[in-house]
Design a protein around this motif. Sequence first.
Motif, PDB file in Angstrom:
ATOM      1  N   ALA A 163       0.826  -1.199   0.000  1.00 34.42           N
ATOM      2  CA  ALA A 163       0.000   0.000   0.000  1.00 34.42           C
ATOM      3  C   ALA A 163       0.868   1.259   0.000  1.00 34.42           C
ATOM      4  CB  ALA A 163      -0.928  -0.015   1.209  1.00 34.42           C
ATOM      5  N   LEU A 164       1.969   1.244   0.741  1.00 33.11           N
ATOM      6  CA  LEU A 164       2.867   2.398   0.774  1.00 33.11           C
ATOM      7  C   LEU A 164       3.503   2.642  -0.588  1.00 33.11           C
ATOM      8  CD1 LEU A 164       4.605   1.881   4.230  1.00 33.11           C
ATOM      9  CD2 LEU A 164       3.183   3.839   3.570  1.00 33.11           C
ATOM     10  N   ARG A 166       2.178   2.186  -3.412  1.00 30.55           N
ATOM     11  CA  ARG A 166       1.186   2.760  -4.315  1.00 30.55           C
ATOM     12  C   ARG A 166       0.820   4.198  -3.955  1.00 30.55           C
ATOM     13  NH1 ARG A 166      -1.215  -2.424  -3.348  1.00 30.55           N
ATOM     14  NH2 ARG A 166      -2.667  -1.422  -1.893  1.00 30.55           N
ATOM     15  N   GLN A 167       1.151   4.602  -2.736  1.00 31.86           N
ATOM     16  CA  GLN A 167       0.682   5.890  -2.213  1.00 31.86           C
ATOM     17  C   GLN A 167       1.756   6.969  -2.402  1.00 31.86           C
ATOM     18  OE1 GLN A 167      -2.310   5.872  -1.293  1.00 31.86           O
ATOM     19  NE2 GLN A 167      -2.724   7.700  -0.096  1.00 31.86           N
ATOM     20  N   TYR A 169       4.341   9.869  -1.473  1.00 35.69           N
ATOM     21  CA  TYR A 169       5.135  10.007  -0.259  1.00 35.69           C
ATOM     22  C   TYR A 169       4.467  10.970   0.724  1.00 35.69           C
ATOM     23  CZ  TYR A 169       8.907   7.945  -3.038  1.00 35.69           C
ATOM     24  OH  TYR A 169       9.668   7.115  -3.823  1.00 35.69           O
ATOM     25  N   GLN A 171       1.730  10.611   2.435  1.00 40.26           N
ATOM     26  CA  GLN A 171       0.284  10.462   2.628  1.00 40.26           C
ATOM     27  C   GLN A 171      -0.041   9.130   3.302  1.00 40.26           C
ATOM     28  OE1 GLN A 171      -2.180  11.292  -0.744  1.00 40.26           O
ATOM     29  NE2 GLN A 171      -1.023  13.114  -1.342  1.00 40.26           N
ATOM     30  N   ALA A 173      -1.334   5.612   4.058  1.00 41.50           N
ATOM     31  CA  ALA A 173      -1.652   4.396   3.305  1.00 41.50           C
ATOM     32  C   ALA A 173      -2.452   3.488   4.219  1.00 41.50           C
ATOM     33  CB  ALA A 173      -0.371   3.706   2.852  1.00 41.50           C
ATOM     34  N   THR A 186       2.656   5.846   6.895  1.00 42.07           N
ATOM     35  CA  THR A 186       3.157   6.812   5.919  1.00 42.07           C
ATOM     36  C   THR A 186       4.633   6.529   5.707  1.00 42.07           C
ATOM     37  OG1 THR A 186       3.869   8.483   7.533  1.00 42.07           O
ATOM     38  CG2 THR A 186       1.577   8.607   6.761  1.00 42.07           C
TER      39      THR A 186
END
Length: 242
Positions: A163-164, A166-167, A169, A171, A173, A186
């Motif tokens: 998930a990190l 894909r997110q 920096y 923000q 996750a 984050t």
Amino acid sequence: MIGLVSGHPVSRELLDRRVRELRDGPLRAALPAPGSSEDRQMHRWMTQVILTEELCAAEAVALGLAPVEGGPLDRVAAVELGSINAAAYNGSPWVRAMYEHVTASAEIPSGWRAAPAAQAVARFFVRHRIFPDSVAAGRATVQDLEPLGAIELGSLPSAIAAALRRQPYGQLAGPVRDALGWHVATAEPAPDPRREAPDLVGPARRRAFAQWLDRLRAEKVELVPGLEHPGDPRQPDNHHKH
């Protein structure tokens, strides 16, 4: 005279005046006794400074350079340049002009650069927390998370690590669930310590200038007996006392 620069004599008065100024100045108590071996070495050292200044002045004028004003070198730079060269640089705008001219295109020697390290795994500053249910996880803010320091994302549970990645920096996750609970995190990139190399341009410029001065003095400066370089092993005052 105290020497010849490109065949032109340099007056002894320059040396005598410089020594008088030292003996009348605030450092007079620290100077060697007149006529001593240390005093003769001081005269030799000062002679090298003056001849370096005269050499650079002649070269700068011949090249049409303007004098360059500036402050003194810091201690590290002075050591790198050498005491005679540093004193001439601090005391003469013509020496500074030649320094700028000679070192404008100086390059860092290849041997000074560290060998490239193997490809390192990226590290991130991560904040993370596991919540017992989706409601609490959904309400989480950055302030609710715990800092884990600079780590590799692969060290985290796979669900939140994915998930990190894909997110964007910084923000949040998640929440994402696995057997441990509901994860929120984050991540921001940590700096690569290999990139924090010291600035080598200044030392490279000082090395280039010192080498240039050595070559030019050998070509264009002629010393007189009694005012040899203080480190010349052939002159009688260059010896150690214990």
